[in-house]
Design a protein around this motif. Structure first.
Motif, PDB file in Angstrom:
ATOM      1  N   THR A 126      -7.555  -3.627  -1.693  1.00 40.34           N
ATOM      2  CA  THR A 126      -6.155  -3.725  -1.286  1.00 40.34           C
ATOM      3  C   THR A 126      -5.474  -4.904  -1.964  1.00 40.34           C
ATOM      4  O   THR A 126      -4.280  -4.850  -2.256  1.00 40.34           O
ATOM      5  N   LEU A 143       0.835  -1.198   0.000  1.00 39.94           N
ATOM      6  CA  LEU A 143       0.000   0.000   0.000  1.00 39.94           C
ATOM      7  C   LEU A 143       0.871   1.249   0.000  1.00 39.94           C
ATOM      8  O   LEU A 143       0.600   2.214  -0.725  1.00 39.94           O
ATOM      9  N   ALA A 151      -5.055   3.163  -4.626  1.00 43.71           N
ATOM     10  CA  ALA A 151      -4.549   3.300  -3.253  1.00 43.71           C
ATOM     11  C   ALA A 151      -4.969   4.626  -2.644  1.00 43.71           C
ATOM     12  O   ALA A 151      -5.401   4.700  -1.491  1.00 43.71           O
TER      13      ALA A 151
END
Length: 476
Positions: free
Chosen positions: A152, A17, A300
């Motif tokens: 994610t 991330l 993100a």
């Protein structure tokens, strides 16, 4: 299995991330951005300052994550804890709106990349470009609404995929390295107008902030970490990995092309550099990598934007509407607000002379106030001695790190120029209406006396900024 359990993510995912947030539009624009401002020597100085400053800031995030584990959505929560509700609101709002603007820069660069092959996209701000970007915004919006875990996971896969073309670019330029050309460019190049080293370095400062945005991604998303200690580790893993890539992408072009040629390239300049070395396929290769990279970064940052707005609403420092979550535990109202704002800014790029540069610099400027408040809170925490009954020997080290991070971010505010400070105030001033709304929901006084003074400064700066925009003194 509970909802909380299903939403937890690993160290690897948190690191992805951070890396996915940092590797976006900025890294593909570095050759021309640096080439227009400085040669290798100035670039080395700039990266030493930027990496050193951002490293201390990353360490402050790590220290705060470990010593204040009860504070989630770090960027906003630390400012509020240290300096009160309005400072916390300004941090949350500035970080959120700046991130929305950063998302706009991603779409502009994608369309500018396509514009090299399809002229209808121009420099990323034509009518067709805006329509296509708008479609993309809402496709991502409905993907994220399906759940954080799915988003994610996609980000992790995309992060791995997009690093590959950057590594190929670096390896090709290492093999094509010409020491004599690098030496000729080292002090700035004979074909470029002479400028002082300070001006050369100053010209790169806002872009270094932009490319380091995302370093705090793990901290922002800390409530989803399986282990709290993973937040600090993910931050440092992402910082070290991406910094190495960014320095190589900046310096290696000076060893294959004259600085004047690099400075005159269209964005994304990484593709133009590779094309000059290996031929037309290099531009196509980088273009594909850039589109994957930027779409991954957009995903993100959409997650981070919504999470920051939602976190502020959960503590009732933003209107409670934004704390609402759908059945997939996604803060849907916050996500809607994020993408509506992004859509508005995408439309405004039609009237911008250099939409990508404007969005890049304004994003960086908006991020500086939240970063400065985090660093100052780090100083305040150490000086108070709170939490330092545990491992007190770390107190001196942490004070030095927080002090350097504070000085660095303050320097960046000054280096960025008054124009971007005023543009930031133009957004902060009207945005305070959300704070009024939230305080009224709580039935509490809007401001304390010191906060009235802060608001007065923000409002005055906003009025000056609006006047200078209207009179053309500040050009966009």
């Amino acid at each position: 299995m509970t909802d909380n359990q299903t939403q937890k993510v690993s160290l690897f995912t948190l690191s992805a991330l951070v890396i996915g947030s940092m590797i976006g539009a900025g890294i593909f624009s570095l050759p021309r951005t640096f080439g227009a401002s400085t040669g290798p020597f100035g670039a080395i100085i700039a990266w030493c300052i930027a990496a050193g400053g951002m490293f201390t800031l990353a360490r402050v995030f790590q220290v705060l994550a470990e010593r204040k584990p009860d504070l989630d959505a770090g960027v906003y929560a630390y400012a509020k804890e240290g300096f009160g509700h309005y400072a916390g609101f300004l941090s949350a709002f500035g970080y959120w709106i700046g991130s929305c603007i950063g998302n706009v820069s991603y779409w502009v660069l994608i369309k500018s990349t396509l514009g090299a092959f399809f002229p209808v996209f121009g420099d990323g701000n034509t009518v067709v470009a805006i329509v296509v970007a708008s479609i993309g915004i809402w496709l991502f919006h409905f993907t994220i609404l399906r759940g954080v875990q799915q988003a994610t996971f996609i980000n992790t896969v995309v992060t791995i995929a997009k690093v590959v073309p950057i590594l190929v670019f670096v390896l090709i330029l290492i093999f094509a390295f010409k020491a004599n050309l690098f030496a000729a460019n080292f002090w700035g190049g004979e074909t470029m107008p002479p400028t002082t080293l300070f001006e050369q370095v100053r010209g790169t400062m806002l872009v270094t902030v932009f490319v380091f945005l995302g370093i705090e991604g793990a901290s922002v998303y800390s409530r989803y970490a399986k282990k709290r200690s993973d937040v600090g580790r993910a931050t440092l893993i992402g910082f070290a990995s991406v910094t190495t890539l960014m320095v190589l992408v900046t310096l290696l072009p000076y060893a294959v092309l004259d600085r004047a040629d690099i400075a005159g390239m269209r964005q994304p300049s990484m593709g133009a550099v590779l094309e000059a070395v290996v031929g037309p396929w290099g531009a196509v290769f980088v273009a594909v990598g850039l589109i994957v990279s930027v779409l991954g970064a957009y995903l993100a940052w959409s997650l981070i934007c919504a999470e920051v707005l939602s976190a502020a609403a959960r503590t009732r420092d933003m209107p409670q509407l934004f704390a609402r979550e759908n059945r997939n535990k996604v803060p849907d109202a916050a996500l809607w607000a994020t993408n509506i704002v992004t859509q508005v800014f995408v439309i405004t790029t039609y009237w911008s002379r250099d939409a990508f540069a404007l969005m890049l610099n304004l994003t960086s400027s908006m991020a500086l106030i939240p970063f400065l408040l985090v660093a100052l809170y780090g100083v305040r925490l150490v000086r108070s001695g709170e939490t330092y009954d545990l491992r007190p020997e770390e107190r001196r080290r942490d004070l030095i790190l927080a002090a350097i991070a504070s000085a660095y971010t303050l320097f960046l505010v000054i280096a960025g120029g008054v124009g971007f400070v005023l543009l930031s105030a133009v957004l902060y001033g009207p945005g305070t209406a959300l704070y009024f709304w939230a305080r009224r929901e709580r039935g509490e006084a809007v401001f304390k006396p010191i906060e009235w003074a802060i608001f007065a400064v923000v409002a005055a700066a906003a009025l000056i900024g609006i006047y200078q925009l209207a009179t053309g003194y500040i050009a966009i």
